[in-house]
Design a protein around this motif. Structure first.
Motif, PDB file in Angstrom:
ATOM      1  N   ARG A 184     145.857  66.729  21.874  1.00 44.03           N
ATOM      2  CA  ARG A 184     144.660  65.924  22.130  1.00 44.03           C
ATOM      3  C   ARG A 184     144.024  66.291  23.461  1.00 44.03           C
ATOM      4  N   LEU A 185     144.854  66.521  24.486  1.00 45.50           N
ATOM      5  CA  LEU A 185     144.317  66.853  25.805  1.00 45.50           C
ATOM      6  C   LEU A 185     143.548  68.174  25.787  1.00 45.50           C
ATOM      7  N   ALA A 186     143.908  69.040  24.846  1.00 48.17           N
ATOM      8  CA  ALA A 186     143.234  70.338  24.772  1.00 48.17           C
ATOM      9  C   ALA A 186     141.764  70.184  24.397  1.00 48.17           C
ATOM     10  N   VAL A 187     141.392  69.058  23.763  1.00 45.64           N
ATOM     11  CA  VAL A 187     139.994  68.849  23.359  1.00 45.64           C
ATOM     12  C   VAL A 187     139.404  67.595  24.011  1.00 45.64           C
ATOM     13  N   THR A 188     140.031  67.133  25.098  1.00 44.28           N
ATOM     14  CA  THR A 188     139.580  65.902  25.746  1.00 44.28           C
ATOM     15  C   THR A 188     138.453  66.162  26.738  1.00 44.28           C
ATOM     16  N   LEU A 189     137.487  65.252  26.743  1.00 46.05           N
ATOM     17  CA  LEU A 189     136.458  65.211  27.777  1.00 46.05           C
ATOM     18  C   LEU A 189     136.711  63.977  28.625  1.00 46.05           C
ATOM     19  N   TRP A 190     136.164  63.967  29.844  1.00 47.37           N
ATOM     20  CA  TRP A 190     136.476  62.904  30.793  1.00 47.37           C
ATOM     21  C   TRP A 190     135.230  62.120  31.189  1.00 47.37           C
ATOM     22  N   LEU A 191     135.375  60.797  31.156  1.00 47.69           N
ATOM     23  CA  LEU A 191     134.291  59.893  31.531  1.00 47.69           C
ATOM     24  C   LEU A 191     134.521  59.352  32.933  1.00 47.69           C
ATOM     25  N   LEU A 192     133.465  59.312  33.719  1.00 48.53           N
ATOM     26  CA  LEU A 192     133.467  58.603  34.997  1.00 48.53           C
ATOM     27  C   LEU A 192     132.535  57.407  34.832  1.00 48.53           C
ATOM     28  N   ILE A 193     133.096  56.211  34.907  1.00 48.47           N
ATOM     29  CA  ILE A 193     132.311  54.991  34.737  1.00 48.47           C
ATOM     30  C   ILE A 193     132.406  54.172  36.015  1.00 48.47           C
ATOM     31  N   VAL A 194     131.270  53.731  36.521  1.00 52.88           N
ATOM     32  CA  VAL A 194     131.231  52.862  37.698  1.00 52.88           C
ATOM     33  C   VAL A 194     130.663  51.517  37.261  1.00 52.88           C
ATOM     34  N   THR A 195     131.389  50.432  37.566  1.00 51.97           N
ATOM     35  CA  THR A 195     130.955  49.094  37.165  1.00 51.97           C
ATOM     36  C   THR A 195     130.797  48.198  38.386  1.00 51.97           C
ATOM     37  N   ASP A 196     129.945  47.172  38.244  1.00 61.17           N
ATOM     38  CA  ASP A 196     129.790  46.204  39.325  1.00 61.17           C
ATOM     39  C   ASP A 196     130.757  45.048  39.128  1.00 61.17           C
ATOM     40  N   GLU A 197     130.640  44.016  39.978  1.00 56.39           N
ATOM     41  CA  GLU A 197     131.605  42.919  39.960  1.00 56.39           C
ATOM     42  C   GLU A 197     131.601  42.130  38.660  1.00 56.39           C
ATOM     43  N   SER A 198     130.521  42.196  37.901  1.00 57.08           N
ATOM     44  CA  SER A 198     130.445  41.453  36.640  1.00 57.08           C
ATOM     45  C   SER A 198     130.810  42.310  35.436  1.00 57.08           C
ATOM     46  N   GLY A 199     131.169  43.564  35.682  1.00 61.62           N
ATOM     47  CA  GLY A 199     131.509  44.455  34.589  1.00 61.62           C
ATOM     48  C   GLY A 199     130.342  45.261  34.064  1.00 61.62           C
ATOM     49  N   GLY A 200     129.151  45.055  34.632  1.00 58.91           N
ATOM     50  CA  GLY A 200     127.987  45.837  34.219  1.00 58.91           C
ATOM     51  C   GLY A 200     128.117  47.277  34.665  1.00 58.91           C
ATOM     52  N   VAL A 201     127.697  48.197  33.832  1.00 56.39           N
ATOM     53  CA  VAL A 201     127.839  49.622  34.115  1.00 56.39           C
ATOM     54  C   VAL A 201     126.722  50.102  35.044  1.00 56.39           C
ATOM     55  N   LEU A 202     127.103  50.654  36.198  1.00 63.58           N
ATOM     56  CA  LEU A 202     126.151  51.207  37.156  1.00 63.58           C
ATOM     57  C   LEU A 202     125.903  52.691  36.883  1.00 63.58           C
ATOM     58  N   SER A 203     126.938  53.364  36.386  1.00 64.21           N
ATOM     59  CA  SER A 203     126.816  54.796  36.129  1.00 64.21           C
ATOM     60  C   SER A 203     127.857  55.220  35.114  1.00 64.21           C
TER      61      SER A 203
END
Length: 269
Positions: A184-203
């Motif tokens: 699985r790791l051989a075909v894995t892509l990586w997500l960078l997620i940044v969230t605020d204090e309420s769980g809303g996605v900033l990036s």
């Protein structure tokens, strides 16, 4: 409540958790105060009462009340013997400081193999005893549970690394799961997620490797420091995973440490 308010919610109970609960009882704290200190819900706290004292069938609250009564009458009550017995009866690992120290020593003294090929093929280690086999014997805990604890202690990044470094039984669950994860790791892509204090996605951004995601996180640090409670999460995903799965890395932009973010609770709207 959020994962920040309940940092130990859904985590395996270990010796530290049990001692924290007993200390709260001895200090005369309320159930709510102990739950906050333990990072768990009041319901989870009371449900755990049957591990400290012999449980009352169908009545976990009675066991919790009996624990409080027992500690009031006898502060030296040997609750740990009962906890260990219950864990053994339910085939649950009981992790204490001595067990964790042994894992740390063994991990530090070990070195990765030349690559995953030896254990992936299921050959090459039959004639020599592995460090994992020694740990199983010393701790009385199954190799897969040991692998999970190594991840929890942030010593190992994943079970593939555990198998490469400590070995695994050729026909065991750990080797089988490590083989699947390696593919699985051989075909894995990586997500960078940044969230605020309420769980809303900033990036949210996609990267070819974990190292690339970490580099992007470091480059974005200055931008997101204006959000004092912003949390970053880096996780690997492959086709079919959706957004549900185990996080690989998580932290905040100041200390680098934060509670695990539950991707199922994030607000992508």
């Amino acid at each position: 409540m959020t994962s920040r308010e309940l940092p130990r919610h859904y985590h395996v109970w270990d010796a530290h958790d049990y001692r924290m609960v007993v200390a709260g009882c001895l200090e005369g704290l309320s159930d709510e105060q102990i739950a906050v200190r333990a990072g768990r819900t009041v319901a989870a706290l009371r449900d755990r009462g049957g591990y400290f004292v012999d449980p009352v069938p169908g009545n976990t609250c009675a066991a919790w009340s009996r624990l409080r009564e027992e500690l009031t009458l006898n502060p030296e009550y040997d609750w740990e013997a009962t906890v260990r017995r219950r864990h053994a009866a339910e085939q649950l690992p009981y992790w204490d400081e001595a067990g964790d120290a042994l894992l740390r020593r063994t991990w530090e003294q070990s070195a990765p193999t030349a690559g995953p090929g030896r254990w992936l093929r299921g050959r090459g280690r039959r004639e020599s005893r592995t460090r994992m086999a020694d740990l199983e014997e010393d701790l009385g805990i199954h190799e897969f549970e040991i692998a999970k604890r190594l991840r929890y202690l942030k010593l190992a990044q994943n079970i593939v690394e555990v198998a490469e470094r400590l070995g695994a039984r050729d026909d065991g669950v750990l080797a089988a799961r490590a083989r699947m994860l390696s593919d699985r790791l051989a075909v894995t892509l990586w997500l960078l997620i940044v969230t605020d204090e309420s769980g809303g996605v900033l990036s949210c951004s996609l990267h070819p490797t974990q190292d690339a995601a970490v580099t992007a996180k470091d480059a974005a640090a200055q931008k997101f420091r204006k959000h004092p409670l912003a949390v970053w999460t880096i996780c690997g995903r492959s086709v079919g995973d959706g957004v549900i799965g185990d996080e690989s890395l998580t932290g905040d932009f100041d200390t680098g440490v934060a509670p695990v973010v539950n991707l199922d609770e994030l607000d992508f709207g």
